[in-house]
Design an enzyme around this catalytic site. Sequence first.
Site, PDB file in Angstrom:
ATOM      1  N   HIS A   1       0.822  -1.108   0.145  1.00 36.43           N
ATOM      2  CA  HIS A   1      -0.081   0.002  -0.083  1.00 36.43           C
ATOM      3  C   HIS A   1       0.747   1.241  -0.024  1.00 36.43           C
ATOM      4  O   HIS A   1       0.497   2.431  -0.524  1.00 36.43           O
ATOM      5  CB  HIS A   1      -0.921  -0.127   1.359  1.00 36.43           C
ATOM      6  CG  HIS A   1      -1.494  -1.183   1.288  1.00 36.43           C
ATOM      7  ND1 HIS A   1      -2.756  -1.510   0.342  1.00 36.43           N
ATOM      8  CD2 HIS A   1      -1.677  -2.402   2.291  1.00 36.43           C
ATOM      9  CE1 HIS A   1      -3.213  -2.722   0.784  1.00 36.43           C
ATOM     10  NE2 HIS A   1      -2.554  -3.214   1.903  1.00 36.43           N
TER      11      HIS A   1
ATOM     12  N   ASP B   1      -6.638   4.691   0.997  1.00 39.33           N
ATOM     13  CA  ASP B   1      -6.576   3.486   0.520  1.00 39.33           C
ATOM     14  C   ASP B   1      -7.787   2.677   0.547  1.00 39.33           C
ATOM     15  O   ASP B   1      -8.640   2.988   1.155  1.00 39.33           O
ATOM     16  CB  ASP B   1      -5.689   2.598   1.347  1.00 39.33           C
ATOM     17  CG  ASP B   1      -4.909   1.156   0.793  1.00 39.33           C
ATOM     18  OD1 ASP B   1      -5.486   0.287   1.348  1.00 39.33           O
ATOM     19  OD2 ASP B   1      -3.900   1.505   0.051  1.00 39.33           O
TER      20      ASP B   1
END
Length: 475
Positions: A18, A116
């Site tokens: 991420h 995210d």
Amino acid sequence: MESSKPHALLLPSPGVGHLVRHLELGNRLVAYHNFYVTLFVVFESHLSAGESQLIQSAKAQKLIDIVELPPVDISGKVEPDAQFFTKQAAITREIQPSLRSAISNLTLSPTALIIDLFATPALDVADEFHILKFVFYPSAWPLSLRLYLPILDKEIRGQYVDQKEPLKIPGCMSIQPEDAGSPMLDRTKHEYHVFLQRGSEMRMSDGILLNTWEDLDSMTLKALREDESFGSVPIYAVGPFVRPVEPSASRSNLLDWLDEQPSESVIYISFGSVGFLSAQQITELAFGLELSQQRFIWVLRPPSKKKNMPVKRHVLGDKGNDALDYLPDGFLTRTQGLGLVVTQWAPQVDILSHPSTGGFLSHCGWNSTLESILNGVPLLAWPLYAEQSMNAILLSEKLGVAVSPKVAPTRGVVGREEIEMLVRKVMGDQEEGKALRARVMELKVSGEKALIEGGSSFNAMSQFAKQCEIKLLRN
């Protein structure tokens, strides 16, 4: 303080993958689209070695500001055996007070928050500060499932896995429920409802950025933009973003070994930082590699007692935590000179970009998938959890850059003879191997072109930037 430039706030979930995506997104916003960027680093207790390395490298480049939020304790908020989505949602909820405080203390007024895929509870924070809110998602096909799931949830009764027909999603290949990810396997569990809620929350954002490009999945992208079933959220395909190869003061001995091997002769084997095989599957993979007589680099981790345990649910096999103990007797001796087994971290991007690497046996995480494609390396698809089965199907059945076992690794043990055959297919000079390499080179060139000025991803990022500039002017 007001600025003449848009100011984007990035909020990745914990984890190297991420962080890589968001750092590369932030760097491009600064370098090519005249943004200020602040990245918030979130972690549960401590940063991993990989995360620390990424952050230190980003700080040295001085393109974006890094703000580390205090670690959070979710032990009293979720059950000890809670699944991944449930844990990530709890982390995002717990960091919200420190996120609000950090935003309030910024010198420059923010324009947009980009979160995210696991951090959608933080979209409420963007509303509190009256700024735009975006989701940064890896790839198009899994996104279509997430956005369409509220409709499937109403239309289908009972368990998805009990359905006789595959799940049909507009503009996409049909998918078997068991390939849709672990949250879809049991609708009675909390994990499924968290998964469902995240998809509904994404529909309420001001846009979704995707780490892909038009040529890679044009049919799905077209459907996401045009079919009302997915809502009316704008879709921006702005990738591919991968971790760049960086010069290092200490060169890995793996690269020295690769220097001595023939061109495209080595298959790299890695299942990501949280991917594990059973002890039986490690044995079969070892014998399969030995039978193939193919050069290899294998990143080996201790196995799970259970088949392919998902993220953060790893249970060591009976022999403890020394991964080498799980290899067949004499394997390292018999393959000496043919391959290397690594039990620590390996420089994946450096390995995949090396001229001697000719194949990648991969869990098909999206970062690893893009790293392989952008280095012109075909794949042997070995999905283990999450959306990886969908990625594997896309790579093998639609894009033609991968081969897959007859029975998915998530459903059974793949035998040594089949592994030998698949390795030879990927690495060999027969027609199938040549076709894989030719196709992956086409996509490599396509991905590179998408990012340059005038390319589809550059243009999509410019459209996103324009949306932020309009918001800035209105403020």
